[in-house]
Design an enzyme around this catalytic site. Structure first.
Site, PDB file in Angstrom:
ATOM      1  N   ASP A 107      94.890  31.919  -9.930  1.00 46.36           N
ATOM      2  CA  ASP A 107      94.171  30.686 -10.181  1.00 46.36           C
ATOM      3  C   ASP A 107      94.926  29.951 -11.294  1.00 46.36           C
ATOM      4  O   ASP A 107      95.823  30.510 -11.937  1.00 46.36           O
ATOM      5  CB  ASP A 107      92.703  30.953 -10.536  1.00 46.36           C
TER       6      ASP A 107
HETATM    7  C1  BGC Z   1      89.827  26.624  -9.728  1.00 47.54           C
HETATM    8  C2  BGC Z   1      90.239  26.950  -8.322  1.00 47.54           C
HETATM    9  C3  BGC Z   1      91.093  25.841  -7.752  1.00 47.54           C
HETATM   10  C4  BGC Z   1      92.274  25.636  -8.661  1.00 47.54           C
HETATM   11  C5  BGC Z   1      93.258  24.601  -8.170  1.00 47.54           C
HETATM   12  C6  BGC Z   1      90.995  26.186 -10.591  1.00 47.54           C
HETATM   13  O1  BGC Z   1      90.578  25.675 -11.808  1.00 47.54           O
HETATM   14  O2  BGC Z   1      89.188  27.746 -10.295  1.00 47.54           O
HETATM   15  O3  BGC Z   1      89.097  27.196  -7.521  1.00 47.54           O
HETATM   16  O4  BGC Z   1      91.477  26.155  -6.445  1.00 47.54           O
HETATM   17  O5  BGC Z   1      91.806  25.252  -9.935  1.00 47.54           O
HETATM   18  O6  BGC Z   1      92.773  23.321  -8.302  1.00 47.54           O
END
Ligand code: BGC
Length: 715
Positions: A267
């Site tokens: 993530d």
């Molecule tokens: C979130 C994810 C997301 C990623 C990319 C993160 O802050 O937890 O769910 O896919 O950002 O945008």
């Protein structure tokens, strides 16, 4: 299987330098939603030319993605294409209802419709990969990300996840991925993110092996079986070990037990966060721990790319693991057809919703709504009403996109309830007032009936949007009370991204419709339900607590040695509240009424050996529409293993079917129960699933408190 591309991958790997291999494991973010500028753009362009960039997130548009792709394909040494990823969570241009609402439809076709429309729109804009579906089972309404989830039940979450993966990708073998209307999916967040303590985002999750395997993992297993191409690691720790460096979850379970052949992406800055977690001393150690424990691609932070060469030289990461990670990324690029077709046809871009996609979003939204209360049949409203007041802070709101809406939220307004009511009742005098209670009461006094639209702004749910109080915010209950004091009929429409505590004003409201953040066609879908063009048939995918102090509160809890009793003192309860939720999981009303019969089993006992051989039991129940209108009912089947070596939830959903019945119509609904429904995972860390001898109680009905019961004996 993505492995069908292994020969091509092997040949390419043989030509790559260590730097190029590390580069394939790097994902950088373009800034903003569309268009160039800022963020990591300069690094992105340099890395693309150098052949050191596996993926980019947050860039879309056929021309912009093509321009960048050209640097990688035409200017880098090996011409390996870039994989473009974006959070297309419930729509790209055409915003569908939020995922929690989609789960409330208890109909996988709703999630599938969203995924198919999203995939076509996104791919036409140069996006190959979505960070969806999110499948974090959660007991936490305070947690803002509950809006992105399917709620509190692993079975329902798994059914929805499978529908989404199929809708995005097509067949489980990956053979659809190269089509111009498909994208790769990402099962996230792996794993147990929904268990965040106190509902505070990113928080600790301490979880037993049995809870991990029975509760959090099943939707992921189902998504992987449906062919999910990628998995995203979760921000939380899992029993003390951050998910981003968790060998037990990423390597042992996902890659070894489940034989997952796709890749695991971190993530956002999740690798760097291993330092803040107190798990790695510095970025180099973070990169080494993440890769060796099973993570394949690093999003935004750059520790693997920065320190990979020195880590290799020092033997802190191995070439085999590095090549395995790269092979996983390359396999997907081959499966998506990017080596033969790296560019997106700029003349075939889909640039906005169409009449057909709007109709799909409208139908999905109406199917997702849950009627919580309807005293004296206030609903449906008569289209012949001569005067209607539409009041409240969200009455004229043109942003019902909800959290994690796609690029469509910047370009397209959602249909407001006010406009839709005007359309639906053209002969009526429709008056509007906003958030002010006195003005709303005045409008209500002058009207035959009032629609009070209250709820949460989109920003109050989603990531980093935990609330400690889940009442209607900003004193909106005062508006309901003011309208109630007029004595005139009214309905409350809730637009929100999580369960709310509504007990304070519920008694005063004759009717309550849970409409969620319903997407681009929100107003139309709400009006469809208010005026009865659609008879509501959604059910709650999560319990609505009476008070925040009860949380966590979920239907599929284990028993205690002293279960709740309203009279006894020394039992599991609060002194100041009745037991149980305000509204239970699976609950929802209709404008008609239904009756379910006694469940019938095809046999009353079955040997566990027979179950192991694949035999099953069939349960049949009849459901009939006992009212005056056509409507939908969701017939639900729950199981309870009454005595087990790991104490089992008092009920767990193992089947449901949403049926449409005309007045007086009756239907037999059949459920099949096999070993996968009647057993459970033990606390054995190496993964033991058992089906034990003894009594199983089966409950069938129209919510999780169903009382119709029959017994099955496992011998
Ligand atoms: C979130 C994810 C997301 C990623 C990319 C993160 O802050 O937890 O769910 O896919 O950002 O945008």
């Amino acid at each position: 299987m993505l492995r069908s591309h292994d020969d091509q991958v092997k040949e390419l790997l043989g030509r790559m330098t260590a730097e190029e291999k590390l580069g394939q494991l790097q994902q950088l973010t373009w800034t903003g939603d569309t268009g160039p500028g800022g963020g990591q753009t300069a690094e992105i362009e340099a890395a693309a030319r150098a052949g050191r960039l596996g993926s980019v997130l947050n860039l879309n548009g056929a021309k912009w993605t093509n321009d960048l792709q050209r640097l990688a394909v035409e200017e880098s040494r090996l011409g390996i294409p870039i994989l473009f990823g974006l959070d297309v969570v419930h729509g790209f241009w055409t915003t569908f209802p939020i995922p929690l609402a989609q789960a409330a439809a208890f109909d996988p076709a709703v999630a599938a419709a969203d995924a198919e429309v999203s995939a076509a729109e996104a791919r036409s804009q140069g996006v190959h990969w979505t960070f969806s579906p999110m499948m974090d089972v959660t007991h936490e309404p305070r947690w803002g990300r509950i809006a992105e989830s399917s709620g509190e039940d692993p079975y329902l979450s798994a059914v929805v996840a499978v529908a989404k993966v199929r809708g995005y990708q097509g067949p489980a073998d990956g053979s659809g991925l190269a089509s111009k209307d498909r994208i790769a999916s990402c099962a996230k967040h792996f794993v147990a993110y929904g268990g965040a303590e106190g509902g505070r985002d990113y928080n600790t999750v301490d979880v037993s092996e049995q809870r991990l395997r029975n509760h959090y993992l099943p939707p992921f297993k189902a998504a992987i079986d449906a062919g999910a191409a990628t998995v995203m690691a979760a921000f939380n720790t899992v029993a003390g070990v951050p998910a981003h460096a968790n060998a037990h979850t990423m390597t042992t379970i996902l890659k070894q037990e489940w034989d997952f052949d796709g890749f695991v992406v971190s993530d956002y800055t999740g690798v760097a966060e291993l330092v803040a977690h107190g798990f790695a001393e510095d970025g180099a150690e973070a990169a080494a721990l993440a890769l060796t424990h099973g993570l394949d691609m690093e999003m935004v932070s750059t520790h693997l790319a920065d320190h990979g060469a020195e880590l290799l030289a020092a033997g802190r990461i191995g070439m085999d693991r590095l090549e395995d990670a790269v092979a996983r990324v390359l396999r997907l690029k081959f499966a998506l057809g990017l080596f033969t077709n790296p560019y997106t046809d700029e003349s075939a871009e889909i640039t906005g919703p169409t009449a057909a996609t709007r109709a799909a979003a409208r139908a999905a939204a109406a199917r997702s709504m849950v009627l919580l209360k309807n005293d004296d049949a206030v609903l449906p409203l008569a289209p012949s009403a001569t005067s209607i007041a539409v009041v409240g802070p969200f009455a004229d709101c043109a942003d019902q996109h909800g959290t994690w809406a796609g690029p469509g939220r910047l370009r397209f307004e959602t249909v407001s309830v006010l406009d839709a009511v005007r359309e639906a009742a053209p002969g009526a005098d429709v008056r509007h007032s906003g958030a002010d209670p006195a003005m709303a009461a005045a409008a209500a006094r002058a009207a035959d009936v009032t629609v009070v639209v209250v709820g949460e702004h989109s920003g109050l749910s989603g990531e980093a949007a935990a609330r400690s109080d889940i009442d209607l915010p900003d004193g909106q209950h005062r508006l309901i009370e003011a309208v109630a004091a007029t004595g005139k009929p009214f309905v409350v429409v809730l637009v929100n991204g999580r369960p709310l505590t509504i007990g304070g004003w519920l008694h005063a409201a004759p009717a309550v419709l849970e409409a969620w953040h319903a997407g681009i066609e929100a107003g139309h879908a709400i009006a469809d339900v208010l005026f009865g063009a659609v008879n509501p048939g959604g059910k709650l995918p999560v319990s609505f607590p009476r008070s925040v102090g009860q949380i966590p509160l979920y239907y599929n809890h284990e028993s205690t040695g002293r279960p709740y009793d309203p009279v006894e003192r020394y039992v599991s309860k609060y002194l100041d509240l009745p037991g149980g939720p305000q509204f239970t999981f699976g609950y929802g009303l209709s404008y008609t009424t239904f009756a379910t019969g006694e469940p019938q089993l095809s046999r009353e006992e079955i040997a566990v050996d027979a179950l192991a051989r694949g035999e099953s039991v069939e349960l049949t129940v009849t459901v009939s529409n006992t009212g005056e209108r056509i409507g939908d009912e969701v017939v639900q089947l729950y199981v309870h293993d009454v005595a087990a070596s790991v104490t089992q939830p008092v009920r767990r959903l193992r089947g449901f079917e949403r049926v449409t019945l005309g007045p007086g119509e009756e239907r037999a609904v059949r459920f099949r129960l096999g070993a996968e429904d009647l057993g459970f995972w033990t606390n054995d860390p190496s993964g033991t699933y058992v089906v034990e001898r003894g009594r199983i109680d089966l409950y069938v009905g129209t919510d999780s408190s169903a009382s119709a019961r029959c017994e099955l004996r496992l011998t």
